[in-house]
Design an enzyme around this catalytic site. Structure first.
Site, short mmCIF file in Angstrom:
data_model
loop_
_atom_site.label_atom_id
_atom_site.label_comp_id
_atom_site.label_asym_id
_atom_site.label_seq_id
_atom_site.Cartn_x
_atom_site.Cartn_y
_atom_site.Cartn_z
N GLN A 1 0.80 -1.22 0.00
CA GLN A 1 0.00 0.00 0.00
C GLN A 1 0.84 1.28 0.00
OE1 GLN A 1 -2.78 -1.82 3.06
NE2 GLN A 1 -4.15 -0.47 1.91
N ASP B 1 -2.64 1.77 -13.61
CA ASP B 1 -1.74 0.77 -13.01
C ASP B 1 -1.80 -0.53 -13.81
OD1 ASP B 1 -2.38 2.03 -9.96
OD2 ASP B 1 -4.08 1.72 -11.27
N1 LIG Z 1 1.94 -5.88 -1.07
C1 LIG Z 1 0.73 -6.37 -0.79
N2 LIG Z 1 0.59 -7.61 -0.24
C2 LIG Z 1 -0.64 -8.10 0.01
N3 LIG Z 1 -1.78 -7.46 -0.22
C3 LIG Z 1 -1.70 -6.24 -0.74
C4 LIG Z 1 -0.46 -5.62 -1.06
N4 LIG Z 1 -0.70 -4.41 -1.55
C5 LIG Z 1 -2.03 -4.27 -1.57
N5 LIG Z 1 -2.64 -5.36 -1.07
C6 LIG Z 1 -4.09 -5.59 -0.96
O1 LIG Z 1 -4.75 -4.69 -1.89
C7 LIG Z 1 -5.62 -3.76 -1.19
C8 LIG Z 1 -5.57 -2.40 -1.85
O2 LIG Z 1 -4.24 -1.91 -1.82
P1 LIG Z 1 -3.92 -0.45 -2.36
O3 LIG Z 1 -4.34 0.53 -1.34
O4 LIG Z 1 -4.50 -0.32 -3.73
O5 LIG Z 1 -2.32 -0.50 -2.39
P2 LIG Z 1 -1.30 -0.32 -3.59
O6 LIG Z 1 -0.98 1.14 -3.62
O7 LIG Z 1 -0.09 -1.12 -3.20
O8 LIG Z 1 -1.93 -0.82 -4.82
C9 LIG Z 1 -5.11 -3.82 0.25
O9 LIG Z 1 -6.13 -3.50 1.15
C10 LIG Z 1 -4.65 -5.28 0.38
O10 LIG Z 1 -5.78 -6.12 0.55
O1 LIG Z 2 -4.05 8.19 -7.18
C1 LIG Z 2 -3.35 7.62 -8.01
O2 LIG Z 2 -2.41 8.19 -8.57
C2 LIG Z 2 -3.62 6.17 -8.36
O3 LIG Z 2 -4.19 5.52 -7.22
C3 LIG Z 2 -4.43 4.13 -7.33
O4 LIG Z 2 -3.19 3.45 -7.40
P1 LIG Z 2 -2.44 2.91 -6.04
O5 LIG Z 2 -1.13 2.31 -6.46
O6 LIG Z 2 -3.33 1.86 -5.46
O7 LIG Z 2 -2.25 4.07 -5.16
C4 LIG Z 2 -5.32 3.89 -8.55
O8 LIG Z 2 -5.48 2.52 -8.79
C5 LIG Z 2 -4.80 4.58 -9.82
O9 LIG Z 2 -5.71 4.42 -10.89
C6 LIG Z 2 -4.59 6.05 -9.55
O10 LIG Z 2 -4.05 6.72 -10.67
#
Ligand SMILES: Nc1ncnc2c1ncn2[C@@H]1O[C@H](COP(=O)(O)OP(=O)(O)O)[C@@H](O)[C@H]1O
Ligand SMILES: O=C(O)[C@H]1O[C@H](OP(=O)(O)O)[C@H](O)[C@@H](O)[C@@H]1O
Ligand SMILES: [Mg+2]
Length: 341
Positions: free
Chosen positions: A104, A155
């Protein structure tokens, strides 16, 4: 993924950097993003982890780790195949994942897990040639939407295509085709870039929800500012092609400044803002890679400026890394599914 016959299918998906234009991808905008080789999620998990490690992971991730993402993509994949007359055989499999993408941190750890799982499913069911590359990011996004995560397509496009991709999510295209226009760009156009991040989980769904609601409610400020963000990749593509790095630096900074005005400092988080500012204080350009947790930096003055930044990050307790851009990894079968090659 392990099958009944125990022939393991392995796939990786890399982290990604939203380089310009994010988060306008959530709002019919544009983006330039690239696949980041520094981190990846892989399926199946190749190491056996001990009970102690499992419990530690459970304590840090709660019950909301990546397994729910795997379950969601299985459902979305199954339904897509059913709706599109794609027959799936009846053999069984198990899925497990491993990832070194910091959790995250706006490096798209969530969709990397889903993207790698989708790739395994395409091979396990031998339907890679039947599901267009352009459609795959939607399936990955739908799996996360299934879990109530507010997110966009940039993404997932970077992770499916690999390399550096220019994306246009204009409404007409999205309504007509159900996906954006995706144009791979030459990786050599990117100058050296650096990554700063901190162990500082920020939930992208939570960060996005208020702005998303305001946009849906027709808030003029959010709508016009988002349009301004969407124009940045247009100018950014030109700046990259012309190697106009002063322009590129100002576009990166402007991109983050607009995000800050829309989301507000409370939603972005003090530590995330400090990561942007630590770079700007020494004259570098910086912005979030995603919704928060990691920052992408361009040092117009070159390696000495990058070294100074590295030292300052170490003092502040932030991780600093040069970025490795991952080239496209689409194979001939993938390319054969695309509408335009
Ligand atoms: N590195 C990770 N390992 C396991 N689960 C993850 C990880 N990153 C994200 N998740 C899962 O995806 C959900 C959404 O994550 P998100 O806020 O979109 O993070 P990111 O910016 O890494 O995409 C989290 O609540 C968790 O369930
Ligand atoms: O806010 C953003 O730039 C992005 O946020 C999300 O990505 P994440 O890596 O989970 O923060 C989202 O999925 C993207 O579409 C946004 O551009
Ligand atoms: Mg995410």
């Amino acid at each position: 993924m392990a099958t009944e016959k125990n022939a393991a299918i392995e796939h990786r998906a890399y982290a990604r950097v939203g380089f310009l234009g994010n988060p306008s991808d959530v709002y019919y905008g544009r983006a330039i993003s690239f696949s980041l080789g520094n981190f990846c999620a892989s399926l199946p998990s190749i190491c056996f982890i001990s009970l102690v490690l499992k419990v530690n992971r459970l304590e840090s991730d709660g019950y909301y780790g990546g397994v729910r993402l795997l379950m969601a993509i299985c459902k979305i994949f199954h339904n897509y195949c059913k709706d599109n007359g794609i027959n799936l055989h009846e053999e069984n499999f198990t899925l497990s994942y491993d990832t070194n993408i910091p959790r995250q941190t706006g490096l798209s750890g969530s969709s990397a897990i889903v993207c790698a799982a989708l790739s395994c499913l395409l091979d396990f069911y031998q339907v890679r040639h039947l599901i267009k590359v352009e459609v795959r990011p939607n399936l990955i996004l739908n799996a996360e939407k299934e879990l109530g995560i507010v997110a966009g397509l940039q993404d997932r496009v970077a992770q499916v295509y690999g390399g550096l991709v220019y994306m246009d999510f204009n409404k007409k295209h999205m309504d007509e085709l159900g996906h954006g226009e995706y144009t791979p760009m030459d990786l050599g156009l990117l100058p050296p870039l650096y990554l700063i991040y901190a162990e500082n989980p920020s939930d992208s769904g939570k960060v996005h929800s208020t702005v998303r609601q305001r946009w849906l409610d027709g808030d003029n400020f959010i709508i016009s500012t988002m349009e301004e963000v969407a124009n940045i990749p247009l100018e950014g593509r030109k700046a990259l092609i012309e190697k106009d790095y002063a322009k590129l630096a100002s576009l990166m900074n402007h991109n983050f400044d607009l995000r800050r005005q829309m989301f507000g400092d409370d939603a972005l988080g003090a530590m995330n803002i400090e990561m942007v500012e630590i770079a700007r204080r020494i004259g570098a350009a910086s912005k979030f890679t995603g919704s928060g947790g990691a920052v992408i930096v361009f040092c117009p003055e070159g390696p000495s400026q990058a070294k100074l930044l590295e030292d300052n990050c170490r003092t502040a307790g932030f991780v600093f890394q040069p970025t490795q851009v991952m080239p496209s990894f689409l194979n001939e079968v993938d390319l054969g599914t695309m509408s335009t090659r």
